[in-house]
Design a protein around this motif. Structure first.
Motif, PDB file in Angstrom:
ATOM      1  N   LEU A   1       0.910  -1.036   0.031  1.00 38.42           N
ATOM      2  CA  LEU A   1      -0.017   0.019   0.077  1.00 38.42           C
ATOM      3  C   LEU A   1       0.855   1.241   0.096  1.00 38.42           C
ATOM      4  O   LEU A   1       0.591   2.235  -0.805  1.00 38.42           O
ATOM      5  N   TRP A   2       1.857   1.423   0.872  1.00 40.33           N
ATOM      6  CA  TRP A   2       2.618   2.524   0.941  1.00 40.33           C
ATOM      7  C   TRP A   2       3.673   2.700  -0.421  1.00 40.33           C
ATOM      8  O   TRP A   2       3.847   3.802  -0.902  1.00 40.33           O
ATOM      9  N   ARG A   3       4.080   1.697  -0.884  1.00 38.96           N
ATOM     10  CA  ARG A   3       4.980   1.585  -1.925  1.00 38.96           C
ATOM     11  C   ARG A   3       3.828   2.082  -3.227  1.00 38.96           C
ATOM     12  O   ARG A   3       4.369   2.943  -4.057  1.00 38.96           O
ATOM     13  N   GLY A   4       2.875   1.598  -3.419  1.00 35.85           N
ATOM     14  CA  GLY A   4       1.779   2.052  -4.312  1.00 35.85           C
ATOM     15  C   GLY A   4       1.156   3.588  -4.150  1.00 35.85           C
ATOM     16  O   GLY A   4       1.297   4.198  -5.249  1.00 35.85           O
ATOM     17  N   MET A   5       1.294   4.024  -2.805  1.00 34.58           N
ATOM     18  CA  MET A   5       0.794   5.318  -2.754  1.00 34.58           C
ATOM     19  C   MET A   5       2.061   6.410  -3.142  1.00 34.58           C
ATOM     20  O   MET A   5       2.086   7.262  -3.783  1.00 34.58           O
ATOM     21  N   ALA A   6       3.415   5.777  -2.919  1.00 36.83           N
ATOM     22  CA  ALA A   6       4.416   6.508  -3.371  1.00 36.83           C
ATOM     23  C   ALA A   6       4.571   6.671  -4.546  1.00 36.83           C
ATOM     24  O   ALA A   6       5.032   7.790  -5.202  1.00 36.83           O
ATOM     25  N   ILE A   7       4.354   5.641  -5.433  1.00 36.33           N
ATOM     26  CA  ILE A   7       4.280   5.649  -6.850  1.00 36.33           C
ATOM     27  C   ILE A   7       3.275   6.721  -7.355  1.00 36.33           C
ATOM     28  O   ILE A   7       3.628   7.485  -8.251  1.00 36.33           O
ATOM     29  N   CYS A   8       2.280   6.873  -6.841  1.00 32.16           N
ATOM     30  CA  CYS A   8       1.157   7.872  -7.090  1.00 32.16           C
ATOM     31  C   CYS A   8       1.569   9.304  -6.921  1.00 32.16           C
ATOM     32  O   CYS A   8       1.490  10.186  -7.923  1.00 32.16           O
ATOM     33  N   TRP A   9       2.225   9.476  -5.747  1.00 31.60           N
ATOM     34  CA  TRP A   9       2.682  10.914  -5.697  1.00 31.60           C
ATOM     35  C   TRP A   9       3.962  11.446  -6.415  1.00 31.60           C
ATOM     36  O   TRP A   9       3.992  12.517  -6.836  1.00 31.60           O
ATOM     37  N   LEU A  10       4.790  10.329  -6.875  1.00 36.31           N
ATOM     38  CA  LEU A  10       5.802  10.538  -7.815  1.00 36.31           C
ATOM     39  C   LEU A  10       5.140  11.051  -9.105  1.00 36.31           C
ATOM     40  O   LEU A  10       5.887  11.726  -9.956  1.00 36.31           O
ATOM     41  N   GLY A  11       4.228  10.137  -9.556  1.00 33.28           N
ATOM     42  CA  GLY A  11       3.721  10.450 -10.777  1.00 33.28           C
ATOM     43  C   GLY A  11       3.012  11.809 -10.755  1.00 33.28           C
ATOM     44  O   GLY A  11       3.133  12.655 -11.741  1.00 33.28           O
ATOM     45  N   ALA A  12       2.527  12.345  -9.594  1.00 38.65           N
ATOM     46  CA  ALA A  12       1.956  13.488  -9.683  1.00 38.65           C
ATOM     47  C   ALA A  12       2.863  14.688  -9.876  1.00 38.65           C
ATOM     48  O   ALA A  12       2.837  15.912 -10.520  1.00 38.65           O
ATOM     49  N   ALA A  13       3.936  14.325  -8.872  1.00 39.23           N
ATOM     50  CA  ALA A  13       5.405  15.225  -8.982  1.00 39.23           C
ATOM     51  C   ALA A  13       5.819  15.262 -10.419  1.00 39.23           C
ATOM     52  O   ALA A  13       6.328  16.533 -11.059  1.00 39.23           O
ATOM     53  N   GLY A  14       5.881  14.131 -11.087  1.00 41.47           N
ATOM     54  CA  GLY A  14       6.279  14.270 -12.487  1.00 41.47           C
ATOM     55  C   GLY A  14       5.654  15.205 -13.512  1.00 41.47           C
ATOM     56  O   GLY A  14       6.044  15.765 -14.150  1.00 41.47           O
ATOM     57  N   LEU A  15       4.258  14.869 -13.303  1.00 45.80           N
ATOM     58  CA  LEU A  15       3.412  15.640 -14.040  1.00 45.80           C
ATOM     59  C   LEU A  15       3.660  17.242 -13.930  1.00 45.80           C
ATOM     60  O   LEU A  15       3.526  17.961 -14.873  1.00 45.80           O
ATOM     61  N   GLY A  16       3.685  17.671 -12.488  1.00 49.15           N
ATOM     62  CA  GLY A  16       3.974  19.017 -12.132  1.00 49.15           C
ATOM     63  C   GLY A  16       5.381  19.452 -12.725  1.00 49.15           C
ATOM     64  O   GLY A  16       5.322  20.533 -13.298  1.00 49.15           O
ATOM     65  N   PHE A  17       6.191  18.688 -12.786  1.00 50.79           N
ATOM     66  CA  PHE A  17       7.509  19.010 -13.407  1.00 50.79           C
ATOM     67  C   PHE A  17       7.504  19.269 -14.691  1.00 50.79           C
ATOM     68  O   PHE A  17       8.134  20.053 -15.387  1.00 50.79           O
ATOM     69  N   LEU A  18       6.596  18.514 -15.503  1.00 46.22           N
ATOM     70  CA  LEU A  18       6.518  18.909 -17.064  1.00 46.22           C
ATOM     71  C   LEU A  18       5.749  20.181 -17.238  1.00 46.22           C
ATOM     72  O   LEU A  18       6.264  20.948 -18.053  1.00 46.22           O
ATOM     73  N   PHE A  19       4.917  20.430 -16.442  1.00 50.69           N
ATOM     74  CA  PHE A  19       4.356  21.770 -16.462  1.00 50.69           C
ATOM     75  C   PHE A  19       5.408  22.874 -16.248  1.00 50.69           C
ATOM     76  O   PHE A  19       5.420  23.987 -16.972  1.00 50.69           O
ATOM     77  N   LEU A  20       6.255  22.686 -15.335  1.00 53.63           N
ATOM     78  CA  LEU A  20       7.327  23.550 -15.029  1.00 53.63           C
ATOM     79  C   LEU A  20       8.214  23.596 -16.184  1.00 53.63           C
ATOM     80  O   LEU A  20       8.748  24.760 -16.787  1.00 53.63           O
ATOM     81  N   LEU A  21       8.420  22.393 -16.859  1.00 52.79           N
ATOM     82  CA  LEU A  21       9.418  22.433 -17.694  1.00 52.79           C
ATOM     83  C   LEU A  21       8.854  23.233 -19.250  1.00 52.79           C
ATOM     84  O   LEU A  21       9.764  23.791 -19.822  1.00 52.79           O
ATOM     85  N   PHE A  22       7.541  23.190 -19.381  1.00 51.05           N
ATOM     86  CA  PHE A  22       7.045  23.893 -20.512  1.00 51.05           C
ATOM     87  C   PHE A  22       6.580  25.378 -20.271  1.00 51.05           C
ATOM     88  O   PHE A  22       5.747  25.925 -21.135  1.00 51.05           O
ATOM     89  N   GLY A  23       6.878  25.637 -18.884  1.00 48.12           N
ATOM     90  CA  GLY A  23       6.453  26.901 -18.646  1.00 48.12           C
ATOM     91  C   GLY A  23       5.087  27.326 -18.414  1.00 48.12           C
ATOM     92  O   GLY A  23       4.567  28.522 -18.524  1.00 48.12           O
ATOM     93  N   TRP A  24       4.238  26.224 -18.002  1.00 46.68           N
ATOM     94  CA  TRP A  24       2.858  26.190 -17.736  1.00 46.68           C
ATOM     95  C   TRP A  24       2.614  26.602 -16.395  1.00 46.68           C
ATOM     96  O   TRP A  24       2.127  25.706 -15.478  1.00 46.68           O
TER      97      TRP A  24
END
Length: 532
Positions: free
Chosen positions: A21-44
């Protein structure tokens, strides 16, 4: 399963599920962080980007938690996991877990109990739990780290541009403007390169055209600005370009060239009405057409490119043009009735309109009625009923005359038309004479005779048109009028009274003739004239 072994495996299985459970939730937050990082990368950098990253992580973590809770316990899964990680349990734990009591007595046999006791009394039994506890601890650590990363990304999104260090790390090494672009043929193009890190000492623009020519243009830098620029004075064909610096080069960028739709040449074909006797004419490369009304115009416009719509537009009307292959627009067989000044409105497939619409002028000449003139005598006349009235007249038609002559008649009667000539040519002035024998008309004193010139030609609609000249009057005087002027006394007064009555009668007849004439002229203007 033996109760002691079942309790032992159940506890271990719960610990394994919590680690997953903790491992799966960690993966979820890492995915959300990666999505936010893409927004930063493209200046959104916007509230919407922050909300998408945060809600995405929450929804994904909640989904993982719900699925973990809904999953039923699986002791065989923990058995397989323990045997995979601990080689000393190979086949021992699975053999003990598969033992079942006797169906009648509910007791385990000796060999079964020995297998079960071997597992419960195994010297490394405590190590199994410790290994799962370490997994659970690592999974929690990963979850915490992923959540912290997500918080940092959300903080950067919330602050807009983020931290300067992050900006400098995230910024590309070189940004080329305008990149892939489209320019109008013959226009200039400015290309710039902005370096995000340490700018190089020099940079070169390399431009390769579609015809195979390659140009190398050194780019200039202003002071300490990390921007290099170069200008191309005229772009006449498509090509590709890139920028070279410090032994490296950027990717290829395309330069496409377009043209605004424009008029190249306009040819006019004039089909004149048959009555004019004029030969059909083709006028090459003209933007002004002048022709007589009733002419049929075919206007062909050669364009610089194919278009989707073409029309001649004026303030009051619009003429749609037919499109042909080969970038041609045509105004086919257009009947000229009214002239005007038009603009050639064009639109291509990309929605571009004419940059400088061509002006097209169409002038329509009026088919004027024939020119009719009574040369002699001038003005109204006073005549004797026994004399002859000699008339001399002229007639000229812009496109010739079919017939012409003299007309005369008495008030209240239809006029008599005398034909004195036919088939006059274009602008051919015809002179003709006619003598009206007044004695044969049996006129009476104070009667009024009207006379005029007439002519037939073709009107704008191609039908015969009759035109009348100005009307004149001949008033019949009494024979005794010359003698009454020398008499005096009562006779003179009586003669003068009779004269006044004759004048009134003559004026009344003139008014009747003029009114009848006006009605005839109005009818002539609204219907096609008929030859008598």
């Amino acid at each position: 399963m033996e109760p002691r072994l079942k309790n032992e495996l159940t506890g271990l299985e719960r610990m394994l599920r919590r680690a997953e459970l903790w491992r799966g939730m960690a993966i979820c937050w890492l995915g959300a962080a990666g999505l936010g990082f893409l927004f930063l990368l493209f200046g959104w950098h916007s509230p919407a980007a922050l909300a998408v990253s945060l809600l995405g992580g929450i929804i994904a973590a909640a989904t993982v938690a719900m699925r973990n809770r809904a999953r039923r316990g699986d002791l065989h899964a923990i058995v397989a996991a323990l045997e995979r990680e601990h080689s000393e349990l190979r086949y021992l734990l699975s053999a003990a877990a598969e033992q079942e009591p006797h169906p009648e007595s509910g007791e385990f046999r000796l060999l079964q109990l020995r297998a079960i006791e071997a597992v419960l009394s195994h010297p490394r039994r405590r190590g199994w739990r410790q290994a799962l506890e370490r997994k659970l601890s690592i999974a929690r650590t990963w979850y915490l780290a992923a959540f912290v990363v997500e918080l940092v990304v959300l903080l950067m999104l919330g602050r807009g541009a983020g931290h300067p260090v992050f900006r400098s790390w995230m910024a590309p090494e070189i940004t080329v403007s305008p990149g892939d672009t489209q320019v109008e043929r013959g226009s200039s193009l400015v290309i710039s390169a902005r370096f995000g890190r340490q700018p190089p000492p020099e940079a070169t623009l390399v431009m390769a055209t579609a015809s195979g020519q390659t140009r190398r243009i050194p780019m200039e830098r202003q002071l300490a600005d990390p921007v290099f620029g170069a200008s191309l004075s005229e772009i006449s064909e498509e090509g590709r370009y890139h920028i070279e610096y410090q032994g490296r080069k950027t990717g290829e960028f395309k330069v496409r060239v377009f043209d605004y739709p424009a008029l190249v040449r306009a040819d006019a074909l004039l089909n004149f009405p048959k009555y004019t006797g004029m030969t059909n004419q083709t006028i090459l490369d003209t933007r002004r057409v002048t022709a007589i009304e009733g002419t049929r115009l075919t206007y062909t416009f050669q364009l610089n490119k194919t278009v989707t719509t073409a029309a001649l537009v004026s303030t009051n009307s619009s003429l749609n043009l037919a499109l042909r292959d080969g970038a041609i627009a045509v105004l086919p067989d257009y009947l000229l009735t009214n002239g005007g000044r038009y603009s050639l409105a064009l639109r291509d497939a990309e929605g571009r309109s004419s940059k400088f619409p061509a002006d097209i002028v169409i002038s329509v000449l009026t088919n004027h009625p024939p020119e009719l003139k009574l040369v002699f005598p001038r003005g109204d006349q006073r005549v004797s009923r026994l004399e002859e009235l000699q008339l001399q007249a002229e007639a000229r038609g812009e496109f010739g005359l079919l017939k012409y002559g003299i007309g005369y008649g008495l008030a209240g009667q239809d006029p008599r038309f005398v034909e004195l000539g036919q088939n006059a040519g274009r602008d051919d002035k015809r002179q003709f004479n006619y003598m009206i024998p007044l004695e044969t008309l049996h006129l009476e004193d104070d009667q009024v005779l009207d006379y005029f010139v007439w002519a037939d030609d073709y009107g704008p609609d191609g039908n015969v048109r009759r035109t009348f000249g100005d009307m004149f009057f001949a008033e019949v005087r009494p024979f005794e009028e010359t003698y009454r002027a020398e008499q005096g006394g009562q006779g003179q007064g009586e003669g003068q009274g009779q004269g006044n009555a004759g004048v009134k009668l003559a004026e009344m007849q003139k008014e009747i003739v003029i009114a009848t004439w006006k009605l005839r002229q109005e009818k002539q203007s609204t219907s096609t004239a008929r030859s008598p």
